[in-house]
Design a protein around this motif. Structure first.
Motif, PDB file in Angstrom:
ATOM      1  N   THR A 135     -28.744 -19.912 -21.458  1.00 51.39           N
ATOM      2  CA  THR A 135     -28.966 -21.278 -20.956  1.00 51.39           C
ATOM      3  C   THR A 135     -27.629 -21.984 -20.687  1.00 51.39           C
ATOM      4  N   SER A 161     -21.433 -27.772 -31.538  1.00 50.40           N
ATOM      5  CA  SER A 161     -21.379 -26.663 -32.496  1.00 50.40           C
ATOM      6  C   SER A 161     -22.731 -25.981 -32.657  1.00 50.40           C
ATOM      7  N   GLY A 162     -23.728 -26.376 -31.850  1.00 51.77           N
ATOM      8  CA  GLY A 162     -25.016 -25.669 -31.827  1.00 51.77           C
ATOM      9  C   GLY A 162     -24.906 -24.407 -30.978  1.00 51.77           C
ATOM     10  N   GLY A 163     -26.042 -23.726 -30.807  1.00 53.93           N
ATOM     11  CA  GLY A 163     -26.042 -22.461 -30.075  1.00 53.93           C
ATOM     12  C   GLY A 163     -25.689 -22.639 -28.607  1.00 53.93           C
ATOM     13  N   VAL A 164     -26.424 -23.491 -27.902  1.00 52.32           N
ATOM     14  CA  VAL A 164     -26.131 -23.729 -26.479  1.00 52.32           C
ATOM     15  C   VAL A 164     -24.725 -24.314 -26.347  1.00 52.32           C
ATOM     16  N   THR A 183     -19.614 -33.801 -31.248  1.00 58.35           N
ATOM     17  CA  THR A 183     -20.257 -33.117 -32.365  1.00 58.35           C
ATOM     18  C   THR A 183     -20.402 -34.055 -33.559  1.00 58.35           C
ATOM     19  N   GLY A 184     -21.419 -33.772 -34.384  1.00 57.21           N
ATOM     20  CA  GLY A 184     -21.540 -34.476 -35.657  1.00 57.21           C
ATOM     21  C   GLY A 184     -20.719 -33.788 -36.727  1.00 57.21           C
ATOM     22  N   ARG A 185     -20.244 -32.573 -36.388  1.00 60.10           N
ATOM     23  CA  ARG A 185     -19.469 -31.804 -37.376  1.00 60.10           C
ATOM     24  C   ARG A 185     -17.989 -31.830 -37.021  1.00 60.10           C
ATOM     25  N   ARG A 203     -20.079 -37.480 -32.362  1.00 58.77           N
ATOM     26  CA  ARG A 203     -21.282 -37.695 -31.541  1.00 58.77           C
ATOM     27  C   ARG A 203     -21.863 -39.094 -31.684  1.00 58.77           C
ATOM     28  N   CYS A 246     -30.062 -29.670 -20.486  1.00 66.93           N
ATOM     29  CA  CYS A 246     -30.863 -28.496 -20.868  1.00 66.93           C
ATOM     30  C   CYS A 246     -31.541 -28.644 -22.219  1.00 66.93           C
ATOM     31  N   LEU A 248     -32.946 -31.246 -25.928  1.00 66.12           N
ATOM     32  CA  LEU A 248     -33.485 -32.507 -26.458  1.00 66.12           C
ATOM     33  C   LEU A 248     -33.288 -32.626 -27.966  1.00 66.12           C
ATOM     34  N   VAL A 271     -31.955 -27.836 -16.099  1.00 65.96           N
ATOM     35  CA  VAL A 271     -31.773 -26.407 -16.379  1.00 65.96           C
ATOM     36  C   VAL A 271     -32.929 -25.910 -17.241  1.00 65.96           C
ATOM     37  N   SER A 273     -34.588 -22.252 -18.817  1.00 73.10           N
ATOM     38  CA  SER A 273     -34.359 -20.816 -18.993  1.00 73.10           C
ATOM     39  C   SER A 273     -35.663 -20.023 -19.045  1.00 73.10           C
TER      40      SER A 273
HETATM   41  P1  NDP Z   1     -29.049 -25.833 -32.188  1.00 76.07           P
HETATM   42  O1  NDP Z   1     -29.834 -26.414 -33.285  1.00 76.07           O
HETATM   43  O2  NDP Z   1     -28.276 -24.593 -32.412  1.00 76.07           O
HETATM   44  O3  NDP Z   1     -28.012 -26.933 -31.644  1.00 76.07           O
HETATM   45  C1  NDP Z   1     -28.357 -28.267 -31.421  1.00 76.07           C
HETATM   46  C2  NDP Z   1     -27.129 -29.113 -31.701  1.00 76.07           C
HETATM   47  O4  NDP Z   1     -27.394 -30.447 -31.253  1.00 76.07           O
HETATM   48  C3  NDP Z   1     -26.793 -29.271 -33.196  1.00 76.07           C
HETATM   49  O5  NDP Z   1     -26.010 -28.213 -33.674  1.00 76.07           O
HETATM   50  C4  NDP Z   1     -26.040 -30.574 -33.178  1.00 76.07           C
HETATM   51  O6  NDP Z   1     -24.705 -30.321 -32.754  1.00 76.07           O
HETATM   52  C5  NDP Z   1     -26.718 -31.382 -32.072  1.00 76.07           C
HETATM   53  N1  NDP Z   1     -27.696 -32.335 -32.597  1.00 76.07           N
HETATM   54  C6  NDP Z   1     -28.751 -32.067 -33.397  1.00 76.07           C
HETATM   55  N2  NDP Z   1     -29.435 -33.185 -33.671  1.00 76.07           N
HETATM   56  C7  NDP Z   1     -28.789 -34.206 -33.032  1.00 76.07           C
HETATM   57  C8  NDP Z   1     -29.002 -35.604 -32.937  1.00 76.07           C
HETATM   58  N3  NDP Z   1     -30.022 -36.208 -33.551  1.00 76.07           N
HETATM   59  N4  NDP Z   1     -28.139 -36.303 -32.182  1.00 76.07           N
HETATM   60  C9  NDP Z   1     -27.107 -35.727 -31.557  1.00 76.07           C
HETATM   61  N5  NDP Z   1     -26.843 -34.396 -31.618  1.00 76.07           N
HETATM   62  C10 NDP Z   1     -27.686 -33.655 -32.345  1.00 76.07           C
HETATM   63  O7  NDP Z   1     -30.050 -25.636 -30.963  1.00 76.07           O
HETATM   64  P2  NDP Z   1     -29.826 -24.830 -29.608  1.00 76.07           P
HETATM   65  O8  NDP Z   1     -28.417 -24.896 -29.203  1.00 76.07           O
HETATM   66  O9  NDP Z   1     -30.514 -23.507 -29.701  1.00 76.07           O
HETATM   67  O10 NDP Z   1     -30.711 -25.705 -28.607  1.00 76.07           O
HETATM   68  C11 NDP Z   1     -30.248 -27.011 -28.260  1.00 76.07           C
HETATM   69  C12 NDP Z   1     -31.293 -27.734 -27.427  1.00 76.07           C
HETATM   70  O11 NDP Z   1     -31.457 -27.075 -26.175  1.00 76.07           O
HETATM   71  C13 NDP Z   1     -32.674 -27.779 -28.067  1.00 76.07           C
HETATM   72  O12 NDP Z   1     -33.253 -29.024 -27.796  1.00 76.07           O
HETATM   73  C14 NDP Z   1     -33.428 -26.681 -27.351  1.00 76.07           C
HETATM   74  O13 NDP Z   1     -34.811 -26.911 -27.362  1.00 76.07           O
HETATM   75  C15 NDP Z   1     -32.821 -26.773 -25.963  1.00 76.07           C
HETATM   76  N6  NDP Z   1     -32.901 -25.532 -25.201  1.00 76.07           N
HETATM   77  C16 NDP Z   1     -33.386 -25.600 -23.942  1.00 76.07           C
HETATM   78  C17 NDP Z   1     -33.438 -24.496 -23.155  1.00 76.07           C
HETATM   79  C18 NDP Z   1     -33.897 -24.604 -21.753  1.00 76.07           C
HETATM   80  O14 NDP Z   1     -34.407 -23.645 -21.207  1.00 76.07           O
HETATM   81  N7  NDP Z   1     -33.701 -25.725 -21.119  1.00 76.07           N
HETATM   82  C19 NDP Z   1     -33.073 -23.178 -23.681  1.00 76.07           C
HETATM   83  C20 NDP Z   1     -32.481 -23.219 -24.997  1.00 76.07           C
HETATM   84  C21 NDP Z   1     -32.430 -24.376 -25.740  1.00 76.07           C
HETATM   85  P3  NDP Z   1     -23.436 -30.829 -33.587  1.00 76.07           P
HETATM   86  O15 NDP Z   1     -23.647 -30.287 -34.981  1.00 76.07           O
HETATM   87  O16 NDP Z   1     -22.280 -30.230 -32.889  1.00 76.07           O
HETATM   88  O17 NDP Z   1     -23.472 -32.325 -33.557  1.00 76.07           O
END
Ligand code: NDP
Length: 329
Positions: A135, A161-164, A183-185, A203, A246, A248, A271, A273
């Protein structure tokens, strides 16, 4: 005796209470498809966490084997493109939602859904990338196709710092972008800088209601967070820039105004996937193979055993997992 294999199964009782367990199934229990795959590795996405906990209505058929991503080898095939032994990847297509998914040692799928595992990757590396990395790559492609290049200014990545987010950072940095991570981290700055981040912002700067237009701070963005964060990213995008949306993680709402679009010509690029056509997937995986340094995948990824998949899926929702988790079968 018919082959038996382990699988995670989500069930619902008459009162719609959800339960999840690791159980044993036979090949006859699998749904219809023209290929059977021996699953070698899978991964835990945010969506898998939603499915396993029932926090969002991801599962639309009961019972369900969750898991939206897998890499493995074809065992049997009635599909012209695949023969036993071929190494393949599956991302999405409703697996883990309406069709039995990846959290099982065997999967029966439609051959049309699969893409070949690129030579550059092992099954585990491909699952380190998974839907998140794929994605992120689709998001980079969307920005490039909108004419965005690193000379236009910085790129912001939210949920960095999340997966995407981790893969978005790495892919943009590899192409020469000056990457700002939201980032929150903020304590994870070594991790993010190791992926190529040039600047880190907290963030919270983006997570509350902001102005319709703000100071122009970046030319492009990849946003996996939505809600106020996406609204503020749009408001801070410079003239003619573009933002790929991409995710939420903060929320599905978009409390924004049209000002960035009509006064700065900013573009918002969607976007998806899950239902992306095969040609698009092949393009994304080919670019992942050429753009990603395997060291980056290693830095982003941790590995868990199949027995730990349920617990890991619960943890991803509380934000306690950094980067990506690969599940080894
Ligand atoms: P992760 O949980 O790995 O990462 C999400 C990151 O978002 C967290 O690590 C954090 O980053 C940040 N975050 C979480 N909660 C909040 C908040 N309340 N406010 C602000 N930032 C926040 O998930 P993925 O990376 O796997 O997926 C991320 C999003 O993308 C999801 O919503 C998922 O559903 C969507 N997605 C959509 C796809 C598509 O086809 N469009 C495909 C794959 C995923 P940090 O710690 O750095 O602050």
């Amino acid at each position: 005796m018919a082959e038996r294999f382990r699988a995670v199964l989500i069930s619902r009782d008459e009162d719609k209470n959800q339960s999840v367990e690791i159980t044993e199934l036979g090949l006859d229990d699998l749904m219809e498809g023209d290929v059977t795959v021996a699953v070698e590795a899978t991964t835990v996405n945010y969506k898998d966490g939603l499915a396993i906990t029932g926090a969002s209505p991801v599962v639309r058929r009961w019972p369900m084997i969750p898991g939206v991503d897998l890499a493995g080898q074809i065992v049997t095939s009635d599909h012209p493109d695949w023969k036993p032994g071929d190494k393949v990847i599956l991302n999405g297509w409703g697996c883990g939602e309406t069709h039995f998914g990846a959290y099982a040692e065997r999967a029966r799928l439609k051959g049309d859904w699969l893409v070949p595992l690129p030579d550059a990757f092992t099954a585990e590396q491909a699952m380190g990338i998974g839907t998140a990395g794929y994605t992120a790559m689709l998001s980079v492609l969307a920005l490039e196709e909108a004419g965005m290049t690193p000379d236009k200014g910085p790129a912001i990545v939210t949920g960095a710092s999340g997966g995407v987010g981790s893969f978005a950072v790495a892919l943009l940095a590899a192409k020469g972008w000056h990457v700002i991570a939201a980032t929150g981290r903020t304590g994870e700055s070594d991790y993010l800088k190791g992926l190529g981040v040039a600047e880190i912002i907290d963030r919270v700067e983006l997570s509350e209601k902001g102005k319709p237009l703000a100071k122009e701070r970046w030319a492009v963005g990849i946003d996996s967070v939505g809600s106020h964060t996406l609204a503020n990213v749009l408001a801070g995008t410079s003239y003619g820039g573009a933002v790929a949306a991409c995710g939420l993680a903060q929320g599905p709402d978009l409390p924004a105004t049209v000002m960035p679009f009509i006064l700065r010509g900013v573009s918002l690029l969607g976007v998806d996937s899950v239902m992306a056509p095969k040609e698009r997937r092949l393009k994304a995986w080919s670019r992942l193979a050429s753009d990603l340094d395997p060291k980056v995948i290693k830095a982003i990824t941790s590995i868990v055993a199949f027995d730990e998949v349920i617990e890991t899926a619960k943890r991803i929702l509380d934000g306690s997992i950094r980067g990506r988790v690969v599940v080894k079968m």
